[in-house]
Design an enzyme around this catalytic site. Sequence first.
Site, PDB file in Angstrom:
ATOM      1  N   GLY A  18      24.322  32.502  39.182  1.00  0.00           N
ATOM      2  CA  GLY A  18      23.890  33.751  38.554  1.00  0.00           C
ATOM      3  C   GLY A  18      23.219  34.752  39.471  1.00  0.00           C
ATOM      4  N   ASN A  20      24.703  37.189  40.970  1.00  0.00           N
ATOM      5  CA  ASN A  20      25.229  38.504  40.565  1.00  0.00           C
ATOM      6  C   ASN A  20      24.587  38.974  39.262  1.00  0.00           C
ATOM      7  OD1 ASN A  20      27.510  39.707  42.282  1.00  0.00           O
ATOM      8  ND2 ASN A  20      27.994  37.517  42.242  1.00  0.00           N
ATOM      9  N   ILE A  96      39.407  34.097  29.133  1.00  0.00           N
ATOM     10  CA  ILE A  96      39.009  34.970  28.022  1.00  0.00           C
ATOM     11  C   ILE A  96      40.133  34.943  26.977  1.00  0.00           C
ATOM     12  CG2 ILE A  96      38.441  37.358  27.379  1.00  0.00           C
ATOM     13  CD1 ILE A  96      36.328  35.965  29.143  1.00  0.00           C
ATOM     14  N   ASN A 110      36.099  41.730  36.028  1.00  0.00           N
ATOM     15  CA  ASN A 110      35.788  40.482  36.725  1.00  0.00           C
ATOM     16  C   ASN A 110      35.606  40.768  38.206  1.00  0.00           C
ATOM     17  OD1 ASN A 110      35.673  37.573  37.209  1.00  0.00           O
ATOM     18  ND2 ASN A 110      37.747  37.770  38.049  1.00  0.00           N
ATOM     19  N   HIS A 112      36.064  38.994  41.848  1.00  0.00           N
ATOM     20  CA  HIS A 112      36.702  37.850  42.492  1.00  0.00           C
ATOM     21  C   HIS A 112      36.319  37.864  43.979  1.00  0.00           C
ATOM     22  CE1 HIS A 112      39.569  34.576  42.728  1.00  0.00           C
ATOM     23  NE2 HIS A 112      39.859  35.061  43.930  1.00  0.00           N
TER      24      HIS A 112
END
Length: 200
Positions: A18, A20, A96, A110, A112
Amino acid sequence: MEPQPEKRHIAIFASGNGTNAENITAYFNNGNNQAYEVALIVCNKPDAMVLQRAEKLGVPSKVISKAQINDQETMLELLEGYSIDLIVLAGFLLMIPPFLLEHYRDRIINIHPSLLPKYGGKGMFGHHVHEAVVAAHEKETGITVHIVDERCDEGRIIFQASTPLSASDTPDDVERKVHSLEREHFPRVIEQTLASLPSR
Ligand code: GAR
């Protein structure tokens, strides 16, 4: 007094550490941008570090099981309860479901940890990506932010940034470089994405 426009609400979905989620929340919720706020952190692992970070940051969090994320009523009630405008996947490892893609079309993004289309797809997440990049003797790597659609890591790319690699870089070194790019760019990309979205 002028009526204040409604705040736009972000939900972050994360499965692990976590960093980010913390960086994004710090960026928006400490007054940098009064228009946007991280309103909810969703996590599928009850022991994930991101949940401790959410608590420290004072952001509501919700642990959901794989069955719950696939349950339309549960998820829409949760997200609509927080008036979510944008869903940000930051190290979220579940797929999702189609009803969420439909309901939040172009509103799920998202990050990546590679320069897609390189090193994307099933099984390519976190350290696996950095190991593959080192094994292939890549001269550079980077980050990609993309719209999430039905395909894995193939939605429309909205941002990329790269960083050079040296021959002596280990997967841990690559990870540090990638995290540094994520820290620098991701909040601003989210801000720009929200600014371009019509109100719900
Ligand atoms: C980030 O590097 C993100 O790009 C990556 O997981 C890490 C999560 O770190 N995402 C993927 O690999 C998705 N396929 P964090 O939990 O410290 O934010």
